[in-house]
Design a protein around this motif. Structure first.
Motif, PDB file in Angstrom:
ATOM      1  N   PRO A   1       0.663  -1.241   0.110  1.00 54.88           N
ATOM      2  CA  PRO A   1       0.142  -0.182  -0.130  1.00 54.88           C
ATOM      3  C   PRO A   1       1.181   0.985  -0.103  1.00 54.88           C
ATOM      4  CG  PRO A   1      -0.972  -1.500   1.689  1.00 54.88           C
ATOM      5  CD  PRO A   1       0.554  -2.318   0.928  1.00 54.88           C
ATOM      6  N   LEU A   2       2.033   1.064   0.883  1.00 52.13           N
ATOM      7  CA  LEU A   2       2.828   2.470   0.728  1.00 52.13           C
ATOM      8  C   LEU A   2       3.155   2.776  -0.873  1.00 52.13           C
ATOM      9  CD1 LEU A   2       4.189   4.726   2.783  1.00 52.13           C
ATOM     10  CD2 LEU A   2       6.353   2.813   2.674  1.00 52.13           C
ATOM     11  N   ASN A   3       4.140   1.372  -1.114  1.00 53.31           N
ATOM     12  CA  ASN A   3       4.039   1.805  -2.807  1.00 53.31           C
ATOM     13  C   ASN A   3       3.707   2.104  -3.612  1.00 53.31           C
ATOM     14  OD1 ASN A   3       6.041   1.246  -5.049  1.00 53.31           O
ATOM     15  ND2 ASN A   3       5.150  -0.332  -5.856  1.00 53.31           N
ATOM     16  N   ARG A   4       2.201   1.660  -3.444  1.00 56.45           N
ATOM     17  CA  ARG A   4       1.291   2.230  -4.550  1.00 56.45           C
ATOM     18  C   ARG A   4       0.620   3.702  -3.693  1.00 56.45           C
ATOM     19  NH1 ARG A   4      -1.493  -1.586  -3.226  1.00 56.45           N
ATOM     20  NH2 ARG A   4      -3.000  -1.420  -1.827  1.00 56.45           N
ATOM     21  N   GLU A   5       0.497   4.126  -2.831  1.00 60.65           N
ATOM     22  CA  GLU A   5      -0.252   5.062  -2.827  1.00 60.65           C
ATOM     23  C   GLU A   5       1.193   6.948  -2.380  1.00 60.65           C
ATOM     24  OE1 GLU A   5      -1.608   5.613   1.308  1.00 60.65           O
ATOM     25  OE2 GLU A   5      -3.063   2.976   0.723  1.00 60.65           O
ATOM     26  N   HIS A   6       2.304   5.875  -2.877  1.00 62.08           N
ATOM     27  CA  HIS A   6       3.280   7.625  -2.012  1.00 62.08           C
ATOM     28  C   HIS A   6       4.940   7.530  -3.389  1.00 62.08           C
ATOM     29  CE1 HIS A   6       1.559   8.839   1.031  1.00 62.08           C
ATOM     30  NE2 HIS A   6       1.045   7.917   1.332  1.00 62.08           N
ATOM     31  N   GLY A   7       4.513   6.116  -3.857  1.00 57.02           N
ATOM     32  CA  GLY A   7       5.743   5.737  -4.452  1.00 57.02           C
ATOM     33  C   GLY A   7       6.904   4.869  -3.695  1.00 57.02           C
ATOM     34  N   PHE A   8       8.090   4.119  -4.685  1.00 60.36           N
ATOM     35  CA  PHE A   8       8.882   3.365  -4.331  1.00 60.36           C
ATOM     36  C   PHE A   8       9.788   3.968  -3.814  1.00 60.36           C
ATOM     37  CE2 PHE A   8      13.611   1.693  -6.212  1.00 60.36           C
ATOM     38  CZ  PHE A   8      13.125   0.245  -5.290  1.00 60.36           C
ATOM     39  N   GLY A   9      10.316   5.579  -3.730  1.00 59.52           N
ATOM     40  CA  GLY A   9      10.892   6.068  -2.792  1.00 59.52           C
ATOM     41  C   GLY A   9      10.738   5.831  -1.325  1.00 59.52           C
ATOM     42  N   TYR A  10       9.149   5.959  -1.162  1.00 57.26           N
ATOM     43  CA  TYR A  10       8.872   5.886  -0.048  1.00 57.26           C
ATOM     44  C   TYR A  10       8.720   3.972   0.821  1.00 57.26           C
ATOM     45  CZ  TYR A  10       7.385  10.066   0.207  1.00 57.26           C
ATOM     46  OH  TYR A  10       6.925  12.195   0.720  1.00 57.26           O
ATOM     47  N   LEU A  11       9.408   3.630  -0.369  1.00 56.33           N
ATOM     48  CA  LEU A  11       9.041   1.912   0.473  1.00 56.33           C
ATOM     49  C   LEU A  11      10.741   1.598   0.925  1.00 56.33           C
ATOM     50  CD1 LEU A  11       7.831  -1.104  -1.901  1.00 56.33           C
ATOM     51  CD2 LEU A  11      10.198  -0.876  -1.067  1.00 56.33           C
ATOM     52  N   VAL A  12      11.265   2.228  -0.147  1.00 57.39           N
ATOM     53  CA  VAL A  12      12.980   1.556   0.412  1.00 57.39           C
ATOM     54  C   VAL A  12      13.137   3.020   1.649  1.00 57.39           C
ATOM     55  CG1 VAL A  12      15.297   2.792  -0.192  1.00 57.39           C
ATOM     56  CG2 VAL A  12      13.412   2.316  -2.173  1.00 57.39           C
ATOM     57  N   ALA A  13      12.447   4.135   1.662  1.00 59.48           N
ATOM     58  CA  ALA A  13      12.753   4.359   3.388  1.00 59.48           C
ATOM     59  C   ALA A  13      12.093   3.737   4.683  1.00 59.48           C
ATOM     60  CB  ALA A  13      11.795   5.856   2.885  1.00 59.48           C
ATOM     61  N   ALA A  14      10.775   3.191   3.858  1.00 60.19           N
ATOM     62  CA  ALA A  14      10.492   2.607   4.373  1.00 60.19           C
ATOM     63  C   ALA A  14      11.001   1.411   5.535  1.00 60.19           C
ATOM     64  CB  ALA A  14       8.654   1.771   4.445  1.00 60.19           C
ATOM     65  N   VAL A  15      11.753   0.114   4.652  1.00 67.17           N
ATOM     66  CA  VAL A  15      12.841  -1.107   4.225  1.00 67.17           C
ATOM     67  C   VAL A  15      13.748  -0.305   5.881  1.00 67.17           C
ATOM     68  CG1 VAL A  15      14.107  -2.291   3.295  1.00 67.17           C
ATOM     69  CG2 VAL A  15      11.746  -1.903   2.339  1.00 67.17           C
ATOM     70  N   ILE A  16      14.155   0.987   5.229  1.00 65.89           N
ATOM     71  CA  ILE A  16      15.259   1.223   5.947  1.00 65.89           C
ATOM     72  C   ILE A  16      15.045   1.474   7.948  1.00 65.89           C
ATOM     73  CG2 ILE A  16      17.707   3.414   6.354  1.00 65.89           C
ATOM     74  CD1 ILE A  16      17.124   3.576   3.597  1.00 65.89           C
ATOM     75  N   LEU A  17      13.815   1.865   7.837  1.00 69.76           N
ATOM     76  CA  LEU A  17      13.547   2.452   9.125  1.00 69.76           C
ATOM     77  C   LEU A  17      13.281   1.137   9.536  1.00 69.76           C
ATOM     78  CD1 LEU A  17      12.882   4.782  11.188  1.00 69.76           C
ATOM     79  CD2 LEU A  17      10.469   5.046   9.836  1.00 69.76           C
TER      80      LEU A  17
END
Length: 501
Positions: free
Chosen positions: A93-109
């Motif tokens: 859902p994060l990738n779908r709503e905000h884009g791939f950059g946010y997905l990567v940031a979520a993985v690091i966090l």
């Protein structure tokens, strides 16, 4: 165990030397196991990439970096970590709503959260997972592994079915001939040769998506480094961290049981965090322990060291980048056959045997069934484990709530009565404690003997206070005796302090 059996490591000039450096048989086992796992990882990683809504290369990169990193920093040798469906479902859902950059940031966090949780000792919570939940976990993951193969066996060309049967037959009978080469590797190679030589048109690995042609490069996530970004990704990152740790720790415990060895769950928790941070900086989708591939590595291929985990990641990239065209021709039927064998071998058939079920307490069976049902319904092993554990705790509390007994004994002089309390006093068992005394007919002096009991919580102290109050209202005195030291300390601290009256 034979004294000639290879140990996990041997001493050499003061250093611990890995057994695969000393024993060619161990080295061969680890190398071939890593190759089999790498082949099985490719379609899985591509499928999970599709679930997350990212390019297939992202899932393959994540599987590479997770496996290579966890091989060094993880706590459980031979366990495979890579991109997983559970993580993909959380971050999709994060990738779908905000884009791939946010997905990567979520993985690091999420990796940071896992390191913090590991340092805080979250792994110690594994001691509260009952055996019935563990059995349910094992059986449900076997069911999920099989269900994941069903789409590859429906609506496909008819040659898939004889190929699948041939693959299963090879894995059943080939080990009777020799165990030098893992049967899954032989099955994959034979079926690929047959389909290519005969020109059989069946679904292949290449149909799942394009394989990457180069290695991933490190970089920062393409997001604004603001508080708003942090508040956006933090909930997804925390959910990913918890789901990843739950699956990883449960898988590590399962491998501990299979190999009869111990592993550091705290190190594994921190290691999962480090692996996810590395994966995020390389643009991967993150991951956790992979149960199916771990079973291939440990149970099917016989791997026991970190080398197999490292090579699984390394071979994965070599297969994709160097041998991509060849790997793309592997029929999916061959990999499906491997996973079906894994699911059959993983299921605890003894736990559902009629003889076992007849002897098993109804509560244990209920917990196992609830765990399996939740996992299969949600396709989330973490949810099943949590619900199963809570169910087990409720059943346990209900069972021990009836173990506290109150027995009246008349005093020798006829002017007093002694109540002997036995059992564990806590919120469930102490609720009906107040109703066990005969306030109106008892003599003026009442003795409550707790020498065979133990006070566990404030509810029990409050119940004893209520008993004293009811007797005091009738002009009678109560003496509490026999408290062990921990119970006495809790009673001294809390008695008379739990109400505002």
């Amino acid at each position: 165990m034979s004294s000639s059996a290879p140990s996990p490591a041997v001493r050499l000039r003061g250093f611990r030397r890995p057994s695969w450096l000393s024993d060619p048989k161990v080295l061969r086992t680890e190398v071939l196991a890593g190759l089999v796992v790498a082949l099985a990882l490719i379609p899985e990683a591509i499928s999970f990439s599709i679930i997350a809504g990212v390019d297939p290369a992202i899932g393959l990169f994540a599987s590479f970096t997770m496996a290579v990193t966890i091989a060094v920093v993880g706590g459980r040798p031979a366990m495979i970590s890579a991109a997983t469906g559970a993580v993909a479902l959380v971050i999709a859902p994060l990738n779908r709503e905000h884009g791939f950059g946010y997905l990567v940031a979520a993985v690091i966090l999420a990796g940071v959260f896992q390191i913090v949780l590991g340092a805080l000792g979250v792994a110690k919570l594994m001691r509260f997972v009952p055996r019935s939940v563990m059995v349910g976990f094992v059986n449900s993951l076997a069911i999920l592994i099989f269900l994941a193969q069903v789409p590859e066996m429906t609506g496909v060309p008819w040659p898939v079915y004889p190929l699948l049967a041939a693959g299963l037959a090879l894995m059943v009978f080939f080990p009777k001939v020799t165990s030098v080469v893992p049967a899954p590797l032989v099955s994959i190679a034979v079926l690929m040769v047959i389909t290519i030589a005969a020109g059989i048109a069946v679904p292949t690995v290449g149909d799942k998506g394009d394989l990457p042609s180069s290695l991933p490069l490190p970089g920062l996530p393409d997001v604004p480094f603001t508080l708003d970004t942090l508040t956006t990704v933090a909930p997804y990152a925390l959910a990913m961290a918890l789901v990843g740790l739950m699956e990883s720790l449960m898988t590590a415990k399962l491998v501990d049981d299979i190999t009869d060895t111990h592993s550091s769950k705290t190190r594994e928790s921190v290691g999962q965090g480090v692996a996810n941070i590395v994966t995020g900086f390389f643009g991967g989708m993150g991951g956790c322990a992979m149960i199916g591939q771990t079973m291939i590595n440990v149970r099917v291929s016989g791997a026991r060291t970190r080398l197999s985990t490292f090579l699984a990641g390394a071979f994965l990239m070599v297969l994709c980048v160097v041998f991509g065209p060849v790997v793309s021709d592997i029929p999916m039927a061959a990999l499906v056959a491997v996973m079906v064998m894994v699911s059959v071998g993983t299921f605890d058939w003894h736990s559902v045997a009629p003889k076992t079920l007849k002897r098993m307490p109804a509560g244990e069976i209920t917990v196992m069934v609830v765990t399996v049902a939740c996992v299969v319904a949600t396709h989330n092993l973490a949810i099943g484990v949590v619900v199963g554990s809570v169910t087990a705790m409720v059943i346990f509390a209900k069972r021990v709530a009836h173990l506290a007994e109150v027995t009246p004994v008349a005093g020798s002089d006829g002017t007093s009565v002694v109540y002997r309390v036995t059992g564990e006093l806590f919120f469930a068992s102490s609720n009906d404690l107040v109703g066990r005394f005969r306030y109106a007919t008892d003599p003026d002096r009442v003795v409550v003997d707790l020498s065979a009991a133990h006070i566990w919580d404030a509810s029990s102290v409050a119940a004893l206070d209520a008993v004293e109050t009811k007797y005091a209202q009738r002009g009678k005195t109560v003496e509490i005796i026999g408290l062990n030291e921990p119970s006495a300390r809790m009673h001294r601290t809390l008695s008379g302090e739990l109400t505002g009256n």
